[in-house]
Design a protein around this motif. Structure first.
Motif, PDB file in Angstrom:
ATOM      1  N   PHE A 175       0.852  -1.178   0.000  1.00  0.00           N
ATOM      2  CA  PHE A 175       0.000   0.000   0.000  1.00  0.00           C
ATOM      3  C   PHE A 175       0.896   1.239   0.000  1.00  0.00           C
ATOM      4  O   PHE A 175       2.048   1.187   0.455  1.00  0.00           O
ATOM      5  N   VAL A 176       0.375   2.336  -0.501  1.00  0.00           N
ATOM      6  CA  VAL A 176       1.118   3.595  -0.532  1.00  0.00           C
ATOM      7  C   VAL A 176       0.214   4.682   0.035  1.00  0.00           C
ATOM      8  O   VAL A 176      -0.934   4.822  -0.396  1.00  0.00           O
ATOM      9  N   SER A 177       0.713   5.425   0.998  1.00  0.00           N
ATOM     10  CA  SER A 177      -0.112   6.499   1.554  1.00  0.00           C
ATOM     11  C   SER A 177      -0.261   7.621   0.528  1.00  0.00           C
ATOM     12  O   SER A 177       0.578   7.792  -0.371  1.00  0.00           O
ATOM     13  N   LEU A 178      -1.317   8.401   0.669  1.00  0.00           N
ATOM     14  CA  LEU A 178      -1.533   9.543  -0.217  1.00  0.00           C
ATOM     15  C   LEU A 178      -0.330  10.476  -0.172  1.00  0.00           C
ATOM     16  O   LEU A 178       0.154  10.953  -1.213  1.00  0.00           O
ATOM     17  N   GLU A 179       0.179  10.719   1.032  1.00  0.00           N
ATOM     18  CA  GLU A 179       1.314  11.635   1.179  1.00  0.00           C
ATOM     19  C   GLU A 179       2.593  11.069   0.568  1.00  0.00           C
ATOM     20  O   GLU A 179       3.452  11.831   0.121  1.00  0.00           O
TER      21      GLU A 179
ATOM     22  N   LEU B 142      10.564  13.720  -1.452  1.00  0.00           N
ATOM     23  CA  LEU B 142      10.939  13.153  -0.169  1.00  0.00           C
ATOM     24  C   LEU B 142      11.383  11.700  -0.304  1.00  0.00           C
ATOM     25  O   LEU B 142      10.948  10.986  -1.213  1.00  0.00           O
ATOM     26  N   ALA B 143      12.224  11.257   0.625  1.00  0.00           N
ATOM     27  CA  ALA B 143      12.553   9.839   0.732  1.00  0.00           C
ATOM     28  C   ALA B 143      11.364   9.110   1.358  1.00  0.00           C
ATOM     29  O   ALA B 143      10.376   9.739   1.773  1.00  0.00           O
ATOM     30  N   SER B 144      11.436   7.787   1.460  1.00  0.00           N
ATOM     31  CA  SER B 144      10.326   7.028   2.014  1.00  0.00           C
ATOM     32  C   SER B 144      10.819   5.940   2.959  1.00  0.00           C
ATOM     33  O   SER B 144      11.992   5.553   2.928  1.00  0.00           O
ATOM     34  N   VAL B 145       9.905   5.468   3.789  1.00  0.00           N
ATOM     35  CA  VAL B 145      10.132   4.321   4.655  1.00  0.00           C
ATOM     36  C   VAL B 145       8.933   3.397   4.505  1.00  0.00           C
ATOM     37  O   VAL B 145       7.903   3.780   3.952  1.00  0.00           O
TER      38      VAL B 145
ATOM     39  N   CYS C 244       9.018  12.535   6.830  1.00  0.00           N
ATOM     40  CA  CYS C 244       8.623  13.888   7.214  1.00  0.00           C
ATOM     41  C   CYS C 244       8.274  13.880   8.703  1.00  0.00           C
ATOM     42  O   CYS C 244       8.084  12.815   9.298  1.00  0.00           O
ATOM     43  N   PRO C 245       8.187  15.048   9.348  1.00  0.00           N
ATOM     44  CA  PRO C 245       7.894  15.097  10.782  1.00  0.00           C
ATOM     45  C   PRO C 245       6.580  14.415  11.166  1.00  0.00           C
ATOM     46  O   PRO C 245       6.477  13.810  12.227  1.00  0.00           O
ATOM     47  N   GLU C 246       5.550  14.509  10.304  1.00  0.00           N
ATOM     48  CA  GLU C 246       4.270  13.890  10.631  1.00  0.00           C
ATOM     49  C   GLU C 246       4.394  12.368  10.744  1.00  0.00           C
ATOM     50  O   GLU C 246       3.806  11.754  11.638  1.00  0.00           O
ATOM     51  N   VAL C 247       5.160  11.765   9.841  1.00  0.00           N
ATOM     52  CA  VAL C 247       5.347  10.314   9.896  1.00  0.00           C
ATOM     53  C   VAL C 247       6.195   9.932  11.103  1.00  0.00           C
ATOM     54  O   VAL C 247       5.934   8.918  11.758  1.00  0.00           O
TER      55      VAL C 247
ATOM     56  N   GLU D 157      17.952  10.585   7.712  1.00  0.00           N
ATOM     57  CA  GLU D 157      17.624  11.581   6.694  1.00  0.00           C
ATOM     58  C   GLU D 157      17.632  12.992   7.287  1.00  0.00           C
ATOM     59  O   GLU D 157      18.080  13.936   6.646  1.00  0.00           O
ATOM     60  N   GLU D 158      17.134  13.133   8.501  1.00  0.00           N
ATOM     61  CA  GLU D 158      17.068  14.473   9.125  1.00  0.00           C
ATOM     62  C   GLU D 158      18.449  15.008   9.470  1.00  0.00           C
ATOM     63  O   GLU D 158      18.631  16.216   9.576  1.00  0.00           O
ATOM     64  N   ARG D 159      19.427  14.105   9.658  1.00  0.00           N
ATOM     65  CA  ARG D 159      20.789  14.561   9.992  1.00  0.00           C
ATOM     66  C   ARG D 159      21.558  15.021   8.742  1.00  0.00           C
ATOM     67  O   ARG D 159      22.610  15.643   8.855  1.00  0.00           O
TER      68      ARG D 159
END
Length: 279
Positions: free
Chosen positions: A28-32, A200-203, A229-232, A276-278
Protein backbone atom coordinates in the motif's frame (compact mmCIF):
# COMPACT_ATOMS: atom_id res chain seq x y z
CA UNK A 1 19.70 -14.57 -10.99
CA UNK A 2 21.01 -11.01 -10.66
CA UNK A 3 19.05 -8.41 -8.71
CA UNK A 4 18.04 -6.56 -11.91
CA UNK A 5 16.74 -9.82 -13.37
CA UNK A 6 14.66 -10.49 -10.25
CA UNK A 7 13.24 -6.97 -10.42
CA UNK A 8 12.23 -7.35 -14.05
CA UNK A 9 10.63 -10.76 -13.35
CA UNK A 10 8.65 -9.33 -10.42
CA UNK A 11 7.52 -6.41 -12.59
CA UNK A 12 6.30 -8.74 -15.35
CA UNK A 13 4.38 -10.84 -12.84
CA UNK A 14 2.75 -7.73 -11.39
CA UNK A 15 1.27 -6.97 -14.84
CA UNK A 16 -0.10 -10.47 -15.36
CA UNK A 17 -3.92 -10.69 -15.13
CA UNK A 18 -5.06 -12.22 -11.86
CA UNK A 19 -1.76 -11.69 -10.08
CA UNK A 20 -3.33 -9.39 -7.52
CA UNK A 21 -5.33 -12.35 -6.15
CA UNK A 22 -2.32 -14.67 -5.89
CA UNK A 23 -0.76 -15.35 -2.50
CA UNK A 24 1.87 -12.63 -2.73
CA UNK A 25 2.70 -9.47 -0.86
CA UNK A 26 0.93 -6.16 -1.36
CA UNK A 27 2.46 -2.71 -0.99
CA UNK A 28 0.00 0.00 0.00
CA UNK A 29 1.12 3.60 -0.53
CA UNK A 30 -0.11 6.50 1.55
CA UNK A 31 -1.53 9.54 -0.22
CA UNK A 32 1.31 11.64 1.18
CA UNK A 33 3.89 9.15 -0.13
CA UNK A 34 2.48 9.50 -3.64
CA UNK A 35 2.63 13.29 -3.37
CA UNK A 36 5.93 13.42 -1.48
CA UNK A 37 7.84 11.08 -3.76
CA UNK A 38 6.33 12.40 -6.96
CA UNK A 39 8.28 14.74 -9.23
CA UNK A 40 4.90 16.03 -10.41
CA UNK A 41 1.25 15.39 -9.51
CA UNK A 42 -1.46 16.37 -12.00
CA UNK A 43 -5.24 16.01 -12.26
CA UNK A 44 -6.94 15.37 -15.55
CA UNK A 45 -8.05 12.90 -18.19
CA UNK A 46 -6.37 10.78 -20.86
CA UNK A 47 -7.04 12.46 -24.19
CA UNK A 48 -5.04 10.24 -26.58
CA UNK A 49 -3.44 6.81 -26.32
CA UNK A 50 -1.99 4.90 -29.29
CA UNK A 51 1.03 2.71 -30.14
CA UNK A 52 3.82 4.42 -32.07
CA UNK A 53 7.03 3.56 -33.89
CA UNK A 54 9.99 4.66 -31.77
CA UNK A 55 13.46 4.47 -33.31
CA UNK A 56 15.54 5.77 -30.40
CA UNK A 57 17.37 3.40 -27.99
CA UNK A 58 15.39 1.94 -25.08
CA UNK A 59 16.51 0.72 -21.66
CA UNK A 60 15.98 -2.93 -20.70
CA UNK A 61 12.92 -1.96 -18.63
CA UNK A 62 11.46 0.12 -21.46
CA UNK A 63 11.89 -2.82 -23.85
CA UNK A 64 9.45 -4.92 -21.78
CA UNK A 65 6.54 -3.03 -23.33
CA UNK A 66 5.72 -1.24 -26.58
CA UNK A 67 6.07 2.54 -27.00
CA UNK A 68 2.75 4.40 -26.87
CA UNK A 69 1.93 8.07 -27.21
CA UNK A 70 -0.24 9.29 -24.33
CA UNK A 71 -1.64 12.81 -24.10
CA UNK A 72 -2.94 13.81 -20.67
CA UNK A 73 -5.28 16.80 -20.54
CA UNK A 74 -4.40 18.60 -17.29
CA UNK A 75 -7.21 20.21 -15.31
CA UNK A 76 -5.08 21.04 -12.27
CA UNK A 77 -1.56 20.65 -10.90
CA UNK A 78 -0.88 19.74 -7.28
CA UNK A 79 2.91 19.57 -7.61
CA UNK A 80 5.44 20.35 -10.35
CA UNK A 81 5.42 22.52 -13.47
CA UNK A 82 1.99 23.60 -14.68
CA UNK A 83 0.86 22.70 -18.19
CA UNK A 84 -2.39 22.30 -20.13
CA UNK A 85 -1.33 19.02 -21.75
CA UNK A 86 1.26 16.46 -20.84
CA UNK A 87 2.55 14.64 -23.92
CA UNK A 88 4.27 11.39 -22.99
CA UNK A 89 5.77 8.33 -24.57
CA UNK A 90 5.27 5.34 -22.28
CA UNK A 91 6.28 1.70 -22.52
CA UNK A 92 3.06 -0.29 -22.11
CA UNK A 93 2.36 -4.02 -22.08
CA UNK A 94 -1.39 -3.83 -21.63
CA UNK A 95 -3.59 -0.81 -22.36
CA UNK A 96 -7.07 -2.14 -21.63
CA UNK A 97 -7.45 -0.19 -18.36
CA UNK A 98 -5.98 3.05 -19.69
CA UNK A 99 -8.12 2.83 -22.82
CA UNK A 100 -11.23 2.39 -20.67
CA UNK A 101 -10.28 5.49 -18.66
CA UNK A 102 -9.69 7.41 -21.91
CA UNK A 103 -12.99 6.35 -23.52
CA UNK A 104 -14.99 7.37 -20.48
CA UNK A 105 -12.99 10.56 -19.70
CA UNK A 106 -12.38 9.41 -16.12
CA UNK A 107 -10.62 11.92 -13.89
CA UNK A 108 -7.23 10.66 -12.73
CA UNK A 109 -4.49 11.77 -10.35
CA UNK A 110 -1.29 11.23 -12.35
CA UNK A 111 1.89 10.91 -10.28
CA UNK A 112 5.27 10.90 -12.03
CA UNK A 113 8.63 10.23 -10.45
CA UNK A 114 11.66 8.01 -10.12
CA UNK A 115 10.06 5.65 -7.59
CA UNK A 116 8.01 2.62 -8.62
CA UNK A 117 5.65 3.02 -5.70
CA UNK A 118 3.27 0.10 -6.11
CA UNK A 119 3.10 -2.80 -8.55
CA UNK A 120 -0.50 -3.47 -7.49
CA UNK A 121 -1.53 -0.22 -9.19
CA UNK A 122 0.55 -1.11 -12.27
CA UNK A 123 2.87 1.89 -12.66
CA UNK A 124 3.84 2.55 -16.27
CA UNK A 125 7.38 2.98 -17.57
CA UNK A 126 8.31 6.39 -18.95
CA UNK A 127 10.30 6.99 -22.14
CA UNK A 128 9.69 10.67 -22.98
CA UNK A 129 7.74 13.57 -21.50
CA UNK A 130 7.17 16.83 -23.39
CA UNK A 131 9.78 15.65 -25.90
CA UNK A 132 12.51 14.95 -23.32
CA UNK A 133 13.77 11.54 -22.23
CA UNK A 134 12.60 10.34 -18.81
CA UNK A 135 14.59 7.13 -18.41
CA UNK A 136 14.02 5.63 -14.97
CA UNK A 137 10.74 7.49 -14.42
CA UNK A 138 7.40 5.84 -13.58
CA UNK A 139 3.82 7.02 -14.16
CA UNK A 140 1.09 6.15 -11.64
CA UNK A 141 -2.58 6.61 -12.58
CA UNK A 142 -4.82 6.81 -9.47
CA UNK A 143 -8.61 7.01 -9.26
CA UNK A 144 -10.14 9.65 -7.01
CA UNK A 145 -13.52 7.91 -6.86
CA UNK A 146 -14.83 4.42 -7.71
CA UNK A 147 -16.04 3.71 -11.22
CA UNK A 148 -19.69 2.95 -11.84
CA UNK A 149 -20.23 -0.67 -12.87
CA UNK A 150 -22.45 -0.06 -15.91
CA UNK A 151 -22.61 -0.84 -19.61
CA UNK A 152 -21.81 -4.03 -21.55
CA UNK A 153 -20.37 -7.05 -19.75
CA UNK A 154 -16.83 -6.37 -20.98
CA UNK A 155 -16.90 -2.77 -19.72
CA UNK A 156 -18.36 -3.86 -16.40
CA UNK A 157 -15.56 -6.36 -15.86
CA UNK A 158 -12.88 -3.81 -16.75
CA UNK A 159 -14.42 -1.29 -14.33
CA UNK A 160 -14.40 -3.93 -11.57
CA UNK A 161 -10.72 -4.64 -12.19
CA UNK A 162 -9.81 -0.94 -12.13
CA UNK A 163 -11.76 -0.44 -8.90
CA UNK A 164 -9.98 -3.42 -7.34
CA UNK A 165 -6.55 -2.11 -8.26
CA UNK A 166 -7.43 1.34 -6.92
CA UNK A 167 -9.16 0.15 -3.73
CA UNK A 168 -12.32 1.86 -5.06
CA UNK A 169 -10.72 5.24 -4.42
CA UNK A 170 -9.78 4.54 -0.79
CA UNK A 171 -6.25 5.38 0.32
CA UNK A 172 -4.14 5.36 3.50
CA UNK A 173 -2.87 8.57 5.09
CA UNK A 174 0.27 9.28 7.10
CA UNK A 175 -1.53 8.57 10.38
CA UNK A 176 -2.69 5.12 9.19
CA UNK A 177 -6.26 6.26 8.63
CA UNK A 178 -8.18 5.42 5.45
CA UNK A 179 -9.89 8.24 3.55
CA UNK A 180 -12.06 8.35 0.44
CA UNK A 181 -13.88 10.96 -1.61
CA UNK A 182 -12.45 13.25 -4.26
CA UNK A 183 -12.57 16.49 -2.30
CA UNK A 184 -11.14 14.97 0.88
CA UNK A 185 -8.26 13.37 -1.02
CA UNK A 186 -7.43 16.49 -3.03
CA UNK A 187 -7.58 18.81 -0.03
CA UNK A 188 -5.12 16.62 1.84
CA UNK A 189 -2.84 16.17 -1.21
CA UNK A 190 -2.66 19.92 -1.88
CA UNK A 191 -1.94 20.70 1.77
CA UNK A 192 0.91 18.19 1.90
CA UNK A 193 2.40 19.41 -1.40
CA UNK A 194 2.26 22.95 -0.04
CA UNK A 195 4.26 21.95 3.04
CA UNK A 196 6.72 19.73 1.16
CA UNK A 197 7.24 20.87 -2.46
CA UNK A 198 10.51 18.91 -2.70
CA UNK A 199 10.75 15.17 -3.37
CA UNK A 200 10.94 13.15 -0.17
CA UNK A 201 12.55 9.84 0.73
CA UNK A 202 10.33 7.03 2.01
CA UNK A 203 10.13 4.32 4.66
CA UNK A 204 7.99 1.20 4.86
CA UNK A 205 6.29 -0.65 7.71
CA UNK A 206 4.40 -3.92 7.82
CA UNK A 207 0.62 -3.78 8.25
CA UNK A 208 -1.65 -6.22 10.08
CA UNK A 209 -4.14 -7.78 7.69
CA UNK A 210 -7.12 -6.48 9.67
CA UNK A 211 -5.89 -2.91 9.37
CA UNK A 212 -5.05 -3.22 5.68
CA UNK A 213 -8.50 -4.64 4.86
CA UNK A 214 -10.05 -1.29 5.76
CA UNK A 215 -8.46 0.09 2.59
CA UNK A 216 -8.33 -2.86 0.19
CA UNK A 217 -7.22 -6.39 -0.50
CA UNK A 218 -4.01 -7.04 1.52
CA UNK A 219 -3.29 -10.36 -0.20
CA UNK A 220 -1.12 -12.74 1.85
CA UNK A 221 0.84 -10.00 3.63
CA UNK A 222 1.37 -6.29 3.11
CA UNK A 223 3.20 -3.14 4.07
CA UNK A 224 2.67 0.60 3.80
CA UNK A 225 5.00 3.13 2.18
CA UNK A 226 5.22 6.47 4.00
CA UNK A 227 7.21 9.64 3.22
CA UNK A 228 10.04 10.84 5.45
CA UNK A 229 8.62 13.89 7.21
CA UNK A 230 7.89 15.10 10.78
CA UNK A 231 4.27 13.89 10.63
CA UNK A 232 5.35 10.31 9.90
CA UNK A 233 8.01 10.47 12.61
CA UNK A 234 5.22 11.47 15.04
CA UNK A 235 2.97 8.61 13.87
CA UNK A 236 5.73 6.00 14.16
CA UNK A 237 6.87 7.29 17.54
CA UNK A 238 3.33 6.96 18.89
CA UNK A 239 3.16 3.35 17.64
CA UNK A 240 6.54 2.58 19.20
CA UNK A 241 5.61 4.16 22.54
CA UNK A 242 1.94 3.11 22.68
CA UNK A 243 1.42 0.20 20.27
CA UNK A 244 -2.04 -0.54 21.68
CA UNK A 245 -3.25 2.77 20.23
CA UNK A 246 -3.15 1.07 16.81
CA UNK A 247 -2.31 -2.58 17.31
CA UNK A 248 -4.73 -3.09 20.18
CA UNK A 249 -7.57 -3.11 17.65
CA UNK A 250 -6.12 -6.11 15.84
CA UNK A 251 -7.89 -9.38 16.64
CA UNK A 252 -5.63 -11.86 14.88
CA UNK A 253 -4.36 -15.25 15.98
CA UNK A 254 -0.99 -13.96 14.85
CA UNK A 255 -1.30 -10.85 17.02
CA UNK A 256 1.99 -11.46 18.85
CA UNK A 257 3.83 -11.97 15.56
CA UNK A 258 2.33 -8.82 14.04
CA UNK A 259 3.26 -6.76 17.08
CA UNK A 260 6.84 -7.97 17.06
CA UNK A 261 7.37 -7.52 13.32
CA UNK A 262 5.58 -4.17 13.06
CA UNK A 263 7.47 -2.72 16.02
CA UNK A 264 10.73 -3.92 14.46
CA UNK A 265 9.76 -2.15 11.21
CA UNK A 266 8.77 0.98 13.12
CA UNK A 267 12.10 1.18 14.94
CA UNK A 268 13.97 0.66 11.68
CA UNK A 269 11.89 3.35 9.95
CA UNK A 270 12.51 5.81 12.79
CA UNK A 271 16.25 5.19 12.50
CA UNK A 272 16.06 5.84 8.74
CA UNK A 273 14.10 9.07 9.32
CA UNK A 274 16.66 10.22 11.89
CA UNK A 275 19.42 9.54 9.37
CA UNK A 276 17.62 11.58 6.69
CA UNK A 277 17.07 14.47 9.12
CA UNK A 278 20.79 14.56 9.99
CA UNK A 279 21.76 15.06 6.33
Amino acid sequence: MKREGLFILAWILSLTPGVCSAQTGRAFVSLEAFVGQGRAVHLGTIEELAPIDYAKPLTDTQKLGKPHRLVFKVSGTIKGDRTDRLQCTLSLQRTIHLQYLRRHSIEIMLVTGAERLSGYHTPRVGIEEQGRRVDGQWYHFRLLAPLEIVGPDDDREIARQINLRNDSGRIFTNDLKVIEGREVILERARAFAGRYPEQLASVSIRLPRELAERCGNPNAYCNLTLPVCPEVRKTLTSIRDEPDAVLGRIQSRKDAFYRKEILKDVRKALAEIAGEERR
